[in-house]
Design an enzyme around this catalytic site. Structure first.
Site, short mmCIF file in Angstrom:
data_model
loop_
_atom_site.label_atom_id
_atom_site.label_comp_id
_atom_site.label_asym_id
_atom_site.label_seq_id
_atom_site.Cartn_x
_atom_site.Cartn_y
_atom_site.Cartn_z
N SER A 68 -44.93 -14.71 24.55
CA SER A 68 -45.84 -13.91 25.36
C SER A 68 -46.38 -12.73 24.53
O SER A 68 -46.99 -12.94 23.50
CB SER A 68 -45.13 -13.45 26.64
OG SER A 68 -46.04 -12.97 27.59
N MET A 69 -46.12 -11.48 24.94
CA MET A 69 -46.64 -10.38 24.15
C MET A 69 -45.99 -10.34 22.77
O MET A 69 -46.57 -9.83 21.81
CB MET A 69 -46.48 -9.04 24.86
CG MET A 69 -45.12 -8.39 24.82
SD MET A 69 -45.15 -6.64 25.36
CE MET A 69 -46.04 -5.86 24.00
N HIS A 72 -44.81 -19.88 32.80
CA HIS A 72 -44.73 -18.96 31.67
C HIS A 72 -43.29 -18.84 31.17
O HIS A 72 -43.05 -18.86 29.96
CB HIS A 72 -45.26 -17.59 32.11
CG HIS A 72 -45.48 -16.64 30.98
ND1 HIS A 72 -46.26 -16.94 29.88
CD2 HIS A 72 -45.03 -15.37 30.77
CE1 HIS A 72 -46.29 -15.91 29.05
NE2 HIS A 72 -45.53 -14.95 29.55
N ASP A 117 -49.00 -22.37 33.28
CA ASP A 117 -48.71 -20.96 33.02
C ASP A 117 -49.65 -20.11 33.86
O ASP A 117 -50.85 -20.04 33.59
CB ASP A 117 -48.88 -20.65 31.53
CG ASP A 117 -48.35 -19.29 31.14
OD1 ASP A 117 -48.43 -18.36 31.96
OD2 ASP A 117 -47.87 -19.16 30.00
N TRP A 119 -42.80 -9.43 27.65
CA TRP A 119 -42.85 -8.29 28.59
C TRP A 119 -42.38 -8.77 29.94
O TRP A 119 -42.77 -9.87 30.36
CB TRP A 119 -44.29 -7.79 28.66
CG TRP A 119 -44.53 -6.67 29.62
CD1 TRP A 119 -44.56 -5.33 29.33
CD2 TRP A 119 -44.82 -6.76 31.02
NE1 TRP A 119 -44.84 -4.60 30.46
CE2 TRP A 119 -45.00 -5.46 31.51
CE3 TRP A 119 -44.92 -7.83 31.92
CZ2 TRP A 119 -45.28 -5.18 32.84
CZ3 TRP A 119 -45.20 -7.56 33.25
CH2 TRP A 119 -45.38 -6.25 33.70
#
Length: 273
Positions: A95-96, A252, A223, A29
């Site tokens: 991530s997502m 991240h 992160d 995202w």
């Protein structure tokens, strides 16, 4: 454009580069498949079929008003894998995107899956809850939703600073920052907001217990978006036999800051399968 149509009529765009054993990438995202271009090109040049899709609501995929939940995301991945008839596919989620590849295995099993890679992923649970008190406080995510509603462009521009670790000494080109903002602004505002709720509140702990394929977890030690102590380390401890690689001081967005190292680690994981 290459697209599939899901069972609810949503068109999902995908890139399909190279020939060989398939690798399917799920983006983070608020990005789209373009975040993976380095990895796609690198692997396709080395004899793999590298595939990445735009999640519904993002990039070149349709922007429906509903369906921004992980059961639907997993169903979309299932449709893509089925319609392309992928076998022995390695799933890579950032991530997502780590959540939807985990939920895919949780719902549909691993009969078509050779391996799993979780990169800075929100699994097994990101946000704080009664049963997950160590998670990130949900007020943080309400702040994100408010920022998006007020001025999405400026919010994403500011978000890039911790995302790429610019405030922690990482050097990112103006081109990457411009591209990241441009990608984010292609997305549906509705989908961008709804996904914040999805990735912050969805519990993947049951899905983790169903993962029965070789798994590599990579996370940055610095992160600032998805803290490693409540996600990456816990995921690696939960999934039987999972390997954890911690990129020292990585942010991240390490797919950019540590691009070459990530490409080499992905190739080594694939070659071992």
């Amino acid at each position: 454009m290459s697209t599939i149509k899901t069972n609810d009529g949503t068109q999902i765009y995908y890139k399909d580069w190279g020939k060989g054993k398939p690798v399917l990438f799920s983006h983070g995202w608020p990005l789209d498949a373009d975040m993976w271009d380095s990895q796609l090109n690198f692997l396709a040049e080395r004899g793999y079929r590298a595939i990445a899709f735009d999640r519904r609501g993002f990039g070149r995929s349709d922007q429906p008003w509903t369906g921004y939940d992980y059961d639907t995301f997993a169903s979309d991945i299932n449709e893509l894998i089925t319609q392309l008839d992928l076998q022995d596919v390695t799933l890579v989620g950032f991530s997502m995107g780590g959540g939807d590849v985990a939920r895919y295995i949780g719902r549909y099993g691993s009969a078509r899956v050779a391996g799993l890679v979780l990169l800075g992923a929100v699994t097994p649970m990101f946000g704080k809850s009664e049963t997950h008190p160590q998670g990130v406080d949900l007020s943080v995510f309400e702040g994100i939703r408010s920022g998006l509603r007020k001025d999405r462009a400026q919010f994403i521009s500011d978000f890039n600073v911790p995302f790429y670790g610019i405030n922690a000494g990482q050097t990112i080109s103006e081109g990457v920052l411009t591209q990241t903002l441009n990608i984010a602004l292609l997305a549906s505002l509705k989908g961008t907001i709804e996904c914040v709720t999805a990735f912050s509140e969805t519990d993947f702990r049951d899905d983790m217990l169903k993962i029965d394929v070789p798994t590599l977890v990579i996370h940055g030690s610095n992160d600032q978006i998805v803290p490693i102590d409540v996600t990456g380390k816990v995921a690696a401890e939960t999934i039987p036999g999972a390997e954890l690689k911690v990129y020292d001081n990585a942010p991240h967005g390490f797919a950019v800051t540590h691009q070459d190292r990530l490409n080499d680690d992905l190739l080594a994981f694939l070659q071992a399968r």
